[in-house]
Design an enzyme around this catalytic site. Structure first.
Site: not given
Ligand code: ADP
Length: 478
Positions: A178, A251, A285, A381
């Site tokens: 997905k 992750e 990331c 972040e």
């Protein structure tokens, strides 16, 4: 798959469920080009029943797929890598239009995707004899888990998809993929390629309106979830996996430090730091998100970074010479703008940062100096092209500040001395530390996060083994 499309043609999109390409029972979701804010295509949207059908198809296909020799599964994965390569001229512009990245970056992503499939498929899962003596023979084998749900983000949709699909299938699992609702199109095209290669039900690809992730992560017939996304969503995934004790690879977010030592040349280091922070417009990331620079060379490094940022070419990724595309979606664009506003109030914006008149979610590479560690740009972040350059006095202080984060994904160390760099690397609490390089992620080297950056690893032998169950066969002798 659609017959080969002409350049510029977008074509139609279908879900892949049980070997059939089908429309979405919940209608369609418009996919927006972040460079123009125009609709790229209407993407089929699966409903809950279709998500359940995809899981049921994967479950039904599992026994026969798991029973195949690993060499046969590997051969089909190699065919998928070849098929991606063969369609790259068509897939790259599509990826640019839905994701925003410059065309060169889209070609690069597809090249890494097929290389990752080949590199992952080269691994093996041989039985290991743990003990063989007069009383017993003990063998460790690795059996597949069953149905894997792969849930992917919008920064590298194709790499993230195949980096889950390849090890899952190699190990004998079947899969439901997905993609993120803002970048589903290239993933659906890869699904069409899979339809021509794998037996029905082995690969299923559905698309949603951000509403079906939870259906997959709580489904009793899903044995494992391979997820890449934010830490906040990762926590939800973990919670919904708990009732059936699903296996997890997560992750998640990062706030990676780049630690610059005082023995580097500011002019040489600045382009490398800039790339480490700004690649894919900072939507990585593992991007360098906090740059620690010693007092002695702070002003010189800041000046070099500002020069590079001011010269950067930002624009529609389909145009020649563009180095940085827009942010991928409006939500992220608004978030990064708010982080820049906060940074402007607390530090000094030395390049970029100006508002963009639109259309498109463009933010020019932005460099901010003089920020306190409590500013949003430092402790959150940012996931965008905004780089905080932080001054430090002693190396121990820089290491302590770098480690003062709930995240622990990656880090970089920059020094003329291997020994000094190694010493810093050993003290950083992250899953990967690169020395004098960044984002080197070959398919035979695992990576993963410490602390709240993740759970488990992707890539490498361990990355494949995470899609298996250790099984012991302990046989009496004599
Ligand atoms: P973002 O980086 O935009 O915050 P997320 O981490 O929320 O993105 O999304 C990454 C992927 O997780 C997407 O495919 C998204 O649809 C999916 N997702 C969102 N919410 C959930 C959930 N509760 N459970 C499982 N998957 C989810």
């Amino acid at each position: 798959m659609n017959a080969q499309l002409k350049p510029g043609q977008i074509g139609e999109f279908k879900l892949l469920i049980g070997g059939k390409l089908v429309p979405g029972a919940a209608g369609t979701v418009d996919v927006i080009n972040p460079a123009t804010e125009k609709v790229v295509a209407a993407c089929p949207r699966a409903d809950v029943a279709q998500a359940n059908q995809a899981v049921a198809a994967a479950k039904a296909a599992f026994p026969a797929w798991a029973a195949k020799p690993i060499a046969e599964r590997r051969a089909l994965l190699m065919k998928l890598a070849d098929a991606i390569d063969a369609r790259v001229q068509e897939l790259a512009p599509l990826l640019t239009q839905e994701q925003g990245k410059p065309l060169g970056g889209a070609f690069f992503e597809l090249m890494v995707a097929s290389a990752n499939i080949r590199g992952i498929a080269a691994h093996d899962l041989p039985p290991v004899v743990l003990k063989d003596d007069a009383q017993s023979k003990v063998v460790r084998v690795r059996s597949p888990l069953g149905v894997v749900a792969a849930i992917t983000p919008w920064n590298f949709p194709v790499i993230m998809m195949v980096t889950k699909l390849a090890p899952a299938l190699l190990a004998g699992n079947t899969i439901v993929v997905k993609p993120a609702p803002t970048t589903p199109l290239t993933s659906l095209r890869v699904g069409e390629l899979c339809a021509e290669i794998f037996p029905a039900g082995v690969v299923n690809v559905i698309a949603d309106a951000n509403d079906l992730g939870g259906v997959l992560t709580s489904h009793p017939d899903v044995a494992k979830i391979a997820f890449t996304g934010s830490t906040a969503t990762g926590r939800k995934v973990m919670a919904s996996a708990a009732p059936t004790l699903k296996r997890l690879t997560l992750e998640l977010g990062g706030n990676d430090a780049a630690i610059v030592l005082d023995d580097v040349n500011p002019q040489e280091i600045a382009p490398k730091l800039f790339f480490a922070a700004m690649v894919n417009s900072g939507q990585v990331c593992l991007a360098a998100k906090r740059i620690f620079v010693p007092e002695k060379i702070y002003d010189a490094v800041c000046a070099e970074l500002a020069k590079i940022a001011s010269a950067a070419k930002v624009g529609n990724g389909l145009e020649e010479g563009v180095e940085f595309g827009p942010l991928q979606n409006r939500m992220q664009y608004e978030k990064v703008k708010a982080i820049i506003d906060d940074a402007r109030a607390q530090g000094k914006v030395i390049a970029g940062g100006e508002p963009h008149a639109g259309p498109g979610y463009f933010i020019k590479p932005t460099i901010v100096s003089g920020l306190p560690d409590g500013a949003r740009l430092v402790c959150e972040e940012q996931f965008g092209p905004v780089m905080p350059v932080l001054k430090y006095k002693t190396l121990d202080e820089a290491i302590a500040r770098a480690n003062a984060s709930e995240y622990g994904l990656g880090a970089t160390v920059w020094s003329a001395s291997n020994e000094r760099a190694m010493d810093v690397a050993m003290k950083l609490e992250t899953g990967t530390v690169w020395i004098n390089k960044h984002l080197d992620l070959p398919p035979d080297v695992p990576y993963g996060g410490t602390k709240q950056s993740g759970y488990g690893v992707e890539l490498g032998q361990q990355g494949v083994e995470e899609f298996t169950q250790v099984k012991i066969i302990n046989q009496a002798k004599g």
